[in-house]
Design a protein around this motif. Structure first.
Motif, short mmCIF file in Angstrom:
data_model
loop_
_atom_site.label_atom_id
_atom_site.label_comp_id
_atom_site.label_asym_id
_atom_site.label_seq_id
_atom_site.Cartn_x
_atom_site.Cartn_y
_atom_site.Cartn_z
N GLY A 96 -30.54 36.76 1.94
CA GLY A 96 -30.95 38.13 1.60
C GLY A 96 -32.52 38.08 1.08
O GLY A 96 -33.06 37.26 0.68
N SER A 97 -33.16 39.39 1.28
CA SER A 97 -34.41 39.52 0.61
C SER A 97 -34.74 39.66 -0.53
O SER A 97 -35.63 39.66 -1.16
CB SER A 97 -35.02 40.96 1.63
OG SER A 97 -34.48 41.95 1.41
N ALA A 98 -33.57 40.08 -1.21
CA ALA A 98 -33.46 39.98 -2.69
C ALA A 98 -32.23 39.41 -2.98
O ALA A 98 -31.15 39.40 -2.28
CB ALA A 98 -33.34 41.50 -3.13
N VAL A 99 -32.18 38.78 -4.28
CA VAL A 99 -30.96 38.39 -5.10
C VAL A 99 -30.52 38.67 -6.26
O VAL A 99 -31.50 38.77 -7.30
CB VAL A 99 -31.16 36.43 -5.15
CG1 VAL A 99 -29.98 35.94 -5.65
CG2 VAL A 99 -31.50 36.11 -3.81
N LEU A 100 -29.24 39.19 -6.37
CA LEU A 100 -28.89 39.77 -7.55
C LEU A 100 -28.01 38.51 -8.34
O LEU A 100 -26.68 38.38 -7.70
CB LEU A 100 -28.27 41.12 -7.42
CG LEU A 100 -27.85 41.67 -8.94
CD1 LEU A 100 -27.80 43.20 -8.50
CD2 LEU A 100 -26.19 41.42 -9.14
N GLU A 101 -28.48 37.95 -9.54
CA GLU A 101 -27.39 37.03 -10.39
C GLU A 101 -27.17 37.57 -11.51
O GLU A 101 -27.66 38.05 -12.19
CB GLU A 101 -28.29 35.79 -10.27
CG GLU A 101 -27.72 34.70 -10.91
CD GLU A 101 -28.33 33.55 -11.15
OE1 GLU A 101 -27.78 32.45 -11.90
OE2 GLU A 101 -29.56 33.40 -10.77
N VAL A 102 -25.92 37.22 -11.70
CA VAL A 102 -24.79 37.77 -12.67
C VAL A 102 -25.17 36.67 -13.58
O VAL A 102 -24.68 35.51 -13.55
CB VAL A 102 -23.52 38.06 -12.83
CG1 VAL A 102 -23.18 38.51 -14.13
CG2 VAL A 102 -23.52 39.49 -11.59
N ILE A 103 -25.94 36.59 -14.85
CA ILE A 103 -26.15 35.61 -15.71
C ILE A 103 -25.05 35.56 -16.87
O ILE A 103 -24.65 34.28 -17.30
CB ILE A 103 -27.48 35.87 -16.58
CG1 ILE A 103 -28.74 35.58 -15.48
CG2 ILE A 103 -27.93 34.76 -17.54
CD1 ILE A 103 -30.04 36.10 -15.88
N ASN A 104 -24.53 36.74 -17.24
CA ASN A 104 -23.43 36.72 -18.25
C ASN A 104 -22.57 37.84 -18.13
O ASN A 104 -23.06 38.96 -17.61
CB ASN A 104 -24.09 36.75 -19.62
CG ASN A 104 -23.14 36.53 -20.61
OD1 ASN A 104 -22.01 36.10 -20.60
ND2 ASN A 104 -23.47 36.95 -21.99
N ASN A 105 -21.40 37.69 -18.28
CA ASN A 105 -20.44 38.82 -18.02
C ASN A 105 -20.21 39.52 -19.35
O ASN A 105 -19.91 40.69 -19.19
CB ASN A 105 -19.09 38.36 -17.73
CG ASN A 105 -19.07 37.76 -16.11
OD1 ASN A 105 -19.95 38.52 -15.36
ND2 ASN A 105 -18.23 36.85 -15.52
N GLU A 106 -19.96 39.00 -20.65
CA GLU A 106 -19.92 39.84 -21.81
C GLU A 106 -21.03 39.26 -22.82
O GLU A 106 -20.82 38.14 -23.77
CB GLU A 106 -18.52 39.23 -22.35
CG GLU A 106 -17.21 39.48 -21.53
CD GLU A 106 -15.81 39.18 -22.05
OE1 GLU A 106 -15.89 38.83 -23.45
OE2 GLU A 106 -14.93 39.36 -21.33
N PRO A 107 -22.01 40.24 -22.84
CA PRO A 107 -22.12 41.84 -22.32
C PRO A 107 -22.82 41.19 -20.83
O PRO A 107 -23.36 40.14 -20.76
CB PRO A 107 -23.27 42.23 -23.16
CG PRO A 107 -23.81 41.33 -23.71
CD PRO A 107 -22.77 40.20 -23.85
N LEU A 108 -22.57 42.22 -20.14
CA LEU A 108 -23.26 41.98 -18.85
C LEU A 108 -24.73 41.89 -18.60
O LEU A 108 -25.42 42.65 -19.08
CB LEU A 108 -22.87 43.22 -17.76
CG LEU A 108 -22.99 43.18 -16.20
CD1 LEU A 108 -22.31 41.86 -15.64
CD2 LEU A 108 -22.78 44.30 -15.41
N GLU A 109 -25.39 40.57 -18.14
CA GLU A 109 -26.72 40.46 -18.05
C GLU A 109 -26.89 40.13 -16.50
O GLU A 109 -26.28 39.26 -15.98
CB GLU A 109 -27.14 39.69 -18.86
CG GLU A 109 -27.12 39.81 -20.34
CD GLU A 109 -27.62 38.96 -21.23
OE1 GLU A 109 -28.28 37.74 -20.83
OE2 GLU A 109 -27.04 38.61 -22.45
#
Length: 400
Positions: free
Chosen positions: A84-97
């Motif tokens: 993808g031209s951009a990457v969205l990475e979830v670093i933490n779920n609780e709380p969501l980062e």
């Protein structure tokens, strides 16, 4: 009658061929074409049409909520598995980062869509963590029903549903446009007609004119010619607006800006056109009368001050009163003839305004126009050959 028509035609054609008439009309019509196609024009310059491929590094639970939510906000963002031209990475779920990494900047609207989708996803996570049932979730998001009641007018002590005073945005735009258009044309043509009359008197050309045509007949020919030109300009602008509206994607435009017609829309369009025309006739008649007092061009601006002042007061009352169209002050000023064309259509923004006040206002204006034209003819006849240098001296001379 032949002399009247000759003067009428000469004045009408000269103003019709004037560059100011053509340029002003074309600019306003072009402006309406731009306004009705604003969404397409914005689309040409907005980078949000460029599709962004977004790679999401997160678990299936997050992706199952985030992807449909994001698509509901922005369909120019496509979620892909890789490259993808951009990457969205979830670093933490609780709380969501979350962290976003991009090869190049995306548009502000796309950033906002991603933010909104993340907020919705986060709320879904929180609700899931609390272990709420579907009924509890629905109850939490449900809108609270409320009924607003006001005391009845019959003094019975009962209460009845309150009127919906929320104004329709489309009706406000129509009214706003008509008031601005009328104000601009009044200032333009009032100055022109007063200048023509004063210029003839100051150059002594009028001495030759009145030897072949009665002064009152000459004045009325000029006044009606100027009124005809101004009304024709309003008709051309209205026709141009209707053509622009017809050839634009009106449904998409209205939906994009939240514009929706209601039962008052047709009424406000019709009455705005009527009051714009009557307003032009009234103020041009007053300008002609004031021009009759003037014998020198140096006194022109001073002589036109009443027209400028009255039109500006009516203009500011109309625009300032849009937030309280049902106020008693608006109702009272709407029956003052010189404010009526500006203020009376304002009352239509309130849903319970009927035809009766509009027709009364039209009657008031017609009577005022007849009186003003008669007074203008009287003043012009008495002062047409006056050489007095001041306006007050001309007024004193007419009263003798």
């Amino acid at each position: 009658m032949n002399k009247f028509m000759t003067t009428f035609k000469l004045t009408f054609l000269s103003k019709l061929k004037a560059k100011s008439f053509l340029i002003t009309t074309l600019i306003i019509i072009a402006g309406m074409f731009i306004a009705f196609n604003l969404d397409k024009i914005i689309g040409l310059f907005d980078s949000e049409d460029d599709t962004v491929t977004l790679e999401v590094e997160a678990d299936e639970t997050f992706l199952g909520v985030f992807e449909p939510t994001l698509q509901s906000y922005d369909d120019t963002i496509e979620i892909v598995d890789d490259d993808g031209s951009a990457v969205l990475e979830v670093i933490n779920n609780e709380p969501l980062e979350v962290e976003m990494r991009m090869e190049e900047e995306i548009s502000s609207s796309q950033e906002e869509s991603i933010q909104l989708a993340l907020n919705e996803t986060n709320r879904a996570y929180v609700v899931q963590t609390l272990g709420l049932s579907q009924d509890e979730i629905a109850q939490m998001y449900a809108e609270v029903p409320v009924e607003f009641l006001v005391a009845a007018d019959d003094e019975s002590g009962d209460f009845e549903a309150a009127d919906d005073d929320e104004m329709n945005l489309l009706n406000m735009i129509i009214f706003y446009f008509s008031v601005i258009l009328m104000f601009i044309i009044i200032l333009n043509y009032a100055s022109q007609i007063a200048t023509e009359i004063a210029n003839e008197k100051s150059s002594r050309v009028i001495e030759m004119i009145v030897s072949s045509i009665r002064p009152t007949q000459h004045l009325m020919a000029k006044v009606f010619a100027m009124i005809s030109v101004s009304v024709l300009q309003v008709v051309l602008i209205t026709a141009g607006g209707l053509v622009a509206f017809y050839f634009s994607d009106t449904s998409a435009l209205l939906d994009q800006f939240g514009l929706e017609a209601n039962e008052q829309t047709t009424k406000i369009v019709v009455y705005c056109i009527i009051y714009v025309i009557l307003g032009l006739v009234l103020y041009l008649s007053v300008a002609a009368m004031l021009g009759s007092f003037i014998s020198r061009m140096e006194d022109l601006q001073q002589g036109l001050m009443p027209v400028t002042t009255l039109s500006m007061i009516g203009y500011f009352i109309a625009l300032g009163g849009m937030s309280f169209a049902d106020h008693i002050a608006v109702t009272i000023t709407s029956y003052f003839p010189f404010f009526t064309p500006f203020v009376m259509p304002l009352r239509l923004l309130v849903s319970d305004t009927g035809h009766a006040p509009m027709l009364i206002g039209i009657g008031i204006m017609v009577i005022t126009i007849i009186i003003t034209l008669g007074l203008a003819g009287f003043v012009y006849k008495r002062s047409v050959l006056s050489t007095e240098s001041g306006i007050m001296k001309n007024i004193k001379r007419i009263r003798k």
